[in-house]
Design an enzyme around this catalytic site. Structure first.
Site, PDB file in Angstrom:
ATOM      1  N   ASP A 121       0.860  -1.175   0.000  1.00 56.92           N
ATOM      2  CA  ASP A 121       0.000   0.000   0.000  1.00 56.92           C
ATOM      3  C   ASP A 121       0.895   1.223   0.000  1.00 56.92           C
ATOM      4  O   ASP A 121       1.959   1.230   0.636  1.00 56.92           O
ATOM      5  CB  ASP A 121      -0.908   0.005   1.237  1.00 56.92           C
ATOM      6  N   ASP A 158      -7.060  -1.139  -4.843  1.00 55.36           N
ATOM      7  CA  ASP A 158      -8.138  -0.754  -3.928  1.00 55.36           C
ATOM      8  C   ASP A 158      -9.034   0.316  -4.554  1.00 55.36           C
ATOM      9  O   ASP A 158     -10.251   0.314  -4.337  1.00 55.36           O
ATOM     10  CB  ASP A 158      -7.559  -0.242  -2.612  1.00 55.36           C
TER      11      ASP A 158
END
Length: 164
Positions: free
Chosen positions: A120, A138
């Site tokens: 991330d 995402d």
């Protein structure tokens, strides 16, 4: 077998999400040390973190079994999404939503297989309050899900107006 162009579009979108996600993650891994944080905008940092869990780091500290669990869920979800995209009664808007979700699911699954966790790198914050870090996969999942919800709500309103 449906030949609707929206089927191809859904799979192209899935591929673009996978490609963009993998490219951005590779750049983050190559350019930033693990744990690094660089302010980019007043409300946006570029970070390098690993998420061994799911959304909002759910089960991130579960001891390792969650990797296989999340890979299996992503694989089953991907098969389901492919079936939904190919169904003749699926609308173009639904196919696009499913394609975006499929791309995100596959990209994060690939990351779990290759790295054991998901990279991330987008950190949105307001002062000291940070949203959990996320990535392009995402974003695809979120936009796809929002599109499906919007499609359902718009369909419900139309049905209510017709039946009303």
């Amino acid at each position: 077998m449906p030949t609707d162009r929206s089927i191809r579009l859904a799979f192209v979108l899935a591929g673009l999400i996978v490609a963009a996600d993998m490219a951005t993650k590779a750049a983050i891994v190559a350019l930033l040390e693990f744990g690094a944080e660089h302010a980019w905008l007043p409300v946006l940092n570029i970070v390098h973190v690993l998420n061994r869990g799911a959304a909002f780091s759910f089960l991130h500290d579960a001891g390792g079994w969650q990797r296989a669990f999340f890979i299996a869920i992503a694989a089953v979800a991907s098969v389901f999404l492919i079936v939904m995209i190919r169904r003749p009664d699926t609308t173009a808007a639904q196919r696009i939503g499913f394609g975006l979700i499929l791309g995100g699911a596959l990209a994060n699954m690939i990351d779990r297989i290759l790295r054991g966790a998901v990279v991330d790198w987008i950190d949105v914050h307001w002062g000291p309050h940070h949203w959990p870090a996320f990535n392009v996969a995402d974003i695809g999942i979120t936009i796809g899900a929002a599109l499906l919800v919007f499609h359902e709500l718009a369909g419900t309103r139309k049905a209510s107006a017709v039946n009303g």
